[in-house]
Scaffold this motif. Structure first.
Motif, PDB file in Angstrom:
ATOM      1  N   LEU A  51       0.812  -1.212   0.000  1.00  0.00           N
ATOM      2  CA  LEU A  51       0.000   0.000   0.000  1.00  0.00           C
ATOM      3  C   LEU A  51       0.850   1.269   0.000  1.00  0.00           C
ATOM      4  O   LEU A  51       1.868   1.337   0.686  1.00  0.00           O
ATOM      5  CB  LEU A  51      -0.891   0.023   1.240  1.00  0.00           C
ATOM      6  CG  LEU A  51      -2.159  -0.822   1.207  1.00  0.00           C
ATOM      7  CD1 LEU A  51      -2.765  -0.848   2.601  1.00  0.00           C
ATOM      8  CD2 LEU A  51      -3.164  -0.280   0.197  1.00  0.00           C
ATOM      9  N   GLN A  52       0.399   2.245  -0.745  1.00  0.00           N
ATOM     10  CA  GLN A  52       1.038   3.557  -0.732  1.00  0.00           C
ATOM     11  C   GLN A  52       0.025   4.559  -0.190  1.00  0.00           C
ATOM     12  O   GLN A  52      -1.014   4.800  -0.794  1.00  0.00           O
ATOM     13  CB  GLN A  52       1.462   3.968  -2.134  1.00  0.00           C
ATOM     14  CG  GLN A  52       1.985   5.388  -2.236  1.00  0.00           C
ATOM     15  CD  GLN A  52       2.066   5.865  -3.672  1.00  0.00           C
ATOM     16  OE1 GLN A  52       2.194   5.061  -4.594  1.00  0.00           O
ATOM     17  NE2 GLN A  52       1.958   7.164  -3.881  1.00  0.00           N
ATOM     18  N   VAL A  98      -9.454   3.853  -1.636  1.00  0.00           N
ATOM     19  CA  VAL A  98      -8.414   2.932  -2.084  1.00  0.00           C
ATOM     20  C   VAL A  98      -8.444   2.874  -3.608  1.00  0.00           C
ATOM     21  O   VAL A  98      -9.485   2.597  -4.208  1.00  0.00           O
ATOM     22  CB  VAL A  98      -8.611   1.518  -1.501  1.00  0.00           C
ATOM     23  CG1 VAL A  98      -7.527   0.576  -2.020  1.00  0.00           C
ATOM     24  CG2 VAL A  98      -8.591   1.559   0.025  1.00  0.00           C
ATOM     25  N   PHE A  99      -7.304   3.133  -4.232  1.00  0.00           N
ATOM     26  CA  PHE A  99      -7.183   3.152  -5.688  1.00  0.00           C
ATOM     27  C   PHE A  99      -6.605   1.843  -6.210  1.00  0.00           C
ATOM     28  O   PHE A  99      -5.647   1.313  -5.639  1.00  0.00           O
ATOM     29  CB  PHE A  99      -6.268   4.300  -6.126  1.00  0.00           C
ATOM     30  CG  PHE A  99      -6.874   5.673  -5.959  1.00  0.00           C
ATOM     31  CD1 PHE A  99      -7.429   6.327  -7.046  1.00  0.00           C
ATOM     32  CD2 PHE A  99      -6.883   6.307  -4.723  1.00  0.00           C
ATOM     33  CE1 PHE A  99      -7.984   7.589  -6.907  1.00  0.00           C
ATOM     34  CE2 PHE A  99      -7.432   7.564  -4.562  1.00  0.00           C
ATOM     35  CZ  PHE A  99      -7.987   8.215  -5.673  1.00  0.00           C
ATOM     36  N   ALA A 100      -7.167   1.344  -7.310  1.00  0.00           N
ATOM     37  CA  ALA A 100      -6.681   0.110  -7.943  1.00  0.00           C
ATOM     38  C   ALA A 100      -6.270   0.408  -9.378  1.00  0.00           C
ATOM     39  O   ALA A 100      -7.076   0.884 -10.182  1.00  0.00           O
ATOM     40  CB  ALA A 100      -7.764  -0.965  -7.922  1.00  0.00           C
ATOM     41  N   HIS A 101      -5.014   0.149  -9.700  1.00  0.00           N
ATOM     42  CA  HIS A 101      -4.484   0.464 -11.028  1.00  0.00           C
ATOM     43  C   HIS A 101      -4.887  -0.565 -12.079  1.00  0.00           C
ATOM     44  O   HIS A 101      -5.422  -1.624 -11.771  1.00  0.00           O
ATOM     45  CB  HIS A 101      -2.957   0.587 -10.966  1.00  0.00           C
ATOM     46  CG  HIS A 101      -2.263  -0.684 -10.554  1.00  0.00           C
ATOM     47  ND1 HIS A 101      -2.177  -1.801 -11.358  1.00  0.00           N
ATOM     48  CD2 HIS A 101      -1.621  -1.020  -9.401  1.00  0.00           C
ATOM     49  CE1 HIS A 101      -1.499  -2.748 -10.749  1.00  0.00           C
ATOM     50  NE2 HIS A 101      -1.152  -2.308  -9.542  1.00  0.00           N
ATOM     51  N   GLY A 102      -4.579  -0.251 -13.331  1.00  0.00           N
ATOM     52  CA  GLY A 102      -4.930  -1.112 -14.444  1.00  0.00           C
ATOM     53  C   GLY A 102      -3.798  -2.016 -14.900  1.00  0.00           C
ATOM     54  O   GLY A 102      -2.797  -2.202 -14.190  1.00  0.00           O
ATOM     55  N   MET A 103      -3.950  -2.551 -16.097  1.00  0.00           N
ATOM     56  CA  MET A 103      -2.954  -3.441 -16.700  1.00  0.00           C
ATOM     57  C   MET A 103      -1.613  -2.713 -16.869  1.00  0.00           C
ATOM     58  O   MET A 103      -1.585  -1.542 -17.215  1.00  0.00           O
ATOM     59  CB  MET A 103      -3.468  -3.915 -18.064  1.00  0.00           C
ATOM     60  CG  MET A 103      -2.587  -4.906 -18.775  1.00  0.00           C
ATOM     61  SD  MET A 103      -3.314  -5.340 -20.383  1.00  0.00           S
ATOM     62  CE  MET A 103      -2.197  -6.647 -20.904  1.00  0.00           C
ATOM     63  N   ALA A 132      -8.482  14.155   2.508  1.00  0.00           N
ATOM     64  CA  ALA A 132      -8.820  12.757   2.270  1.00  0.00           C
ATOM     65  C   ALA A 132      -7.789  11.805   2.871  1.00  0.00           C
ATOM     66  O   ALA A 132      -6.602  12.128   2.959  1.00  0.00           O
ATOM     67  CB  ALA A 132      -8.939  12.484   0.771  1.00  0.00           C
ATOM     68  N   THR A 133      -8.256  10.637   3.276  1.00  0.00           N
ATOM     69  CA  THR A 133      -7.377   9.528   3.621  1.00  0.00           C
ATOM     70  C   THR A 133      -7.408   8.578   2.440  1.00  0.00           C
ATOM     71  O   THR A 133      -8.435   7.962   2.150  1.00  0.00           O
ATOM     72  CB  THR A 133      -7.870   8.798   4.882  1.00  0.00           C
ATOM     73  OG1 THR A 133      -7.887   9.719   5.980  1.00  0.00           O
ATOM     74  CG2 THR A 133      -6.966   7.625   5.219  1.00  0.00           C
ATOM     75  N   ALA A 134      -6.300   8.495   1.711  1.00  0.00           N
ATOM     76  CA  ALA A 134      -6.289   7.751   0.450  1.00  0.00           C
ATOM     77  C   ALA A 134      -5.070   6.843   0.350  1.00  0.00           C
ATOM     78  O   ALA A 134      -3.992   7.181   0.851  1.00  0.00           O
ATOM     79  CB  ALA A 134      -6.324   8.718  -0.733  1.00  0.00           C
ATOM     80  N   TYR A 135      -5.271   5.713  -0.303  1.00  0.00           N
ATOM     81  CA  TYR A 135      -4.215   4.731  -0.501  1.00  0.00           C
ATOM     82  C   TYR A 135      -4.230   4.245  -1.949  1.00  0.00           C
ATOM     83  O   TYR A 135      -5.297   4.093  -2.554  1.00  0.00           O
ATOM     84  CB  TYR A 135      -4.416   3.513   0.401  1.00  0.00           C
ATOM     85  CG  TYR A 135      -4.334   3.764   1.879  1.00  0.00           C
ATOM     86  CD1 TYR A 135      -3.156   3.513   2.587  1.00  0.00           C
ATOM     87  CD2 TYR A 135      -5.440   4.245   2.581  1.00  0.00           C
ATOM     88  CE1 TYR A 135      -3.091   3.732   3.962  1.00  0.00           C
ATOM     89  CE2 TYR A 135      -5.373   4.471   3.954  1.00  0.00           C
ATOM     90  CZ  TYR A 135      -4.200   4.210   4.637  1.00  0.00           C
ATOM     91  OH  TYR A 135      -4.139   4.432   5.993  1.00  0.00           O
ATOM     92  N   ALA A 136      -3.038   3.956  -2.485  1.00  0.00           N
ATOM     93  CA  ALA A 136      -2.921   3.300  -3.775  1.00  0.00           C
ATOM     94  C   ALA A 136      -2.530   1.845  -3.524  1.00  0.00           C
ATOM     95  O   ALA A 136      -1.532   1.572  -2.855  1.00  0.00           O
ATOM     96  CB  ALA A 136      -1.870   3.983  -4.646  1.00  0.00           C
ATOM     97  N   ALA A 137      -3.337   0.930  -4.028  1.00  0.00           N
ATOM     98  CA  ALA A 137      -3.056  -0.495  -3.846  1.00  0.00           C
ATOM     99  C   ALA A 137      -2.003  -0.959  -4.846  1.00  0.00           C
ATOM    100  O   ALA A 137      -1.761  -0.327  -5.873  1.00  0.00           O
ATOM    101  CB  ALA A 137      -4.333  -1.304  -4.017  1.00  0.00           C
TER     102      ALA A 137
END
Length: 320
Positions: A25-26, A45-50, A78-83
């Protein structure tokens, strides 16, 4: 042998960042908070693509997939995370990886749910969580999500050379480089990734995970189901800035999609999920996450960073 040498060379070029590369997690960070405009009830929570990642390299010199988006959200409360999920894998495998990180965010924040935002293959990946653990999800927002399949994935899957030689090159070269640059050891399966985004693969997937999906072609889906809110938006431009390197990957959109509105890799109709926020941004598939390095059509397209900020405010006002 040549492939191994090339891999070694690329890994060496990236090695100076290895010790400080992001792992797992970032979390969004900022040196100051300007206001609470984007302060949602539940973390995002963010989920990236291919071929995606959360960050390549370190915080000082690395490249975030969601370029400038998370720090901006943090500045607005915001409380945000990149998966960090496999850049190349089936939707189900990526979904299980994302689920583990959603549970981690819940443990870290003490909140019972999260708001999920997925780009491209990240759209169906986020939907996986709403299908198997709806109790953990407040909302799912799909940005150019491959919810109805991609003509580009169909083209690759139906071309033996691409599913054979290209799959071998990608699995042995590209995926390891991405993993190394973000200090991960995630599995890679190019064929599974392409099938998951093909129209045939998506059709099977959608029968298992129908929440938020339209029942009529190119229409909105249910805005709310099982207490989860669903949203989507997308771009429909192919060439937006001739100085932007990503144009090389999206300029053939009109050919691949036979003239149907698309962002170069995903059609407008395929992107639909829940309530459509907007389906005609002058962005290509990479502009949607503010890549590469924020280059886009500055005259006729809004700043993607501001669109994510506005959406966080939308979730906030919805009590999410």
């Amino acid at each position: 042998m040549k492939a191994r040498i090339l891999v070694a060379g690329l890994l060496t070029c990236l090695s100076y960042q290895h010790s400080t590369a992001a792992a797992g997690l970032q979390k969004a960070t900022t040196s100051y908070v300007a206001d609470n405009y984007a302060q949602t009830k539940y973390p995002i929570v963010f989920a990236h693509g291919m071929f995606g990642f959360n960050r390549l390299g370190n915080a000082e010199f690395g490249l975030d997939y969601w370029y400038q988006v998370l720090p901006d959200l943090a500045r607005h409360g915001a409380t945000a995370y990149a998966a960090q999920v496999s850049p190349l894998e089936s939707t189900e495998v990526r979904g299980e990886q994302l689920l583990q990180q959603v549970e981690e965010v819940i443990a870290l924040t003490g909140q019972p749910k999260v708001n999920l935002i997925g780009h491209s293959h990240g759209g169906p990946t986020a939907r996986y969580i709403s299908g198997i653990r709806p109790d953990l999800v407040a909302s799912v927002s799909s940005v150019a999500g491959v919810n109805g399949g991609s003509a580009v994935a169909d083209l690759v899957q139906n071309t033996p050379l691409l599913t054979g030689l290209l799959a071998q090159v990608v699995n042995t070269l590209v995926a390891p480089v991405i993993n190394f640059a973000q200090q991960s050891n995630l599995p890679s399966d190019f064929k599974a990734s392409i099938y998951s985004m093909s129209q045939a693969g998506v059709m099977v997937y959608n029968t298992k995970f129908p929440l938020g999906m339209p029942t009529t072609s190119c229409a909105d889906g249910a805005a709310q189901a099982k207490g989860i809110y669903f949203y989507s938006w997308t771009g429909i431009a192919n060439t937006t800035n001739l100085l932007d390197p990503d144009t090389a990957l999206t300029a053939l959109g009109p050919v691949a999609f036979s003239g149907k509105a698309n962002d170069g890799l995903v059609s407008k109709c395929s992107s639909k999920l829940g309530k459509t926020i907007r389906d005609d941004y002058r962005w290509n598939h990479f502009d949607e996450v503010n890549q590469i390095l924020g280059l886009r059509d500055y005259l006729f397209s809004p700043d993607p960073v501001s669109v994510y900020r506005q959406h966080a405010n939308r979730l906030k006002l919805q009590g999410l």
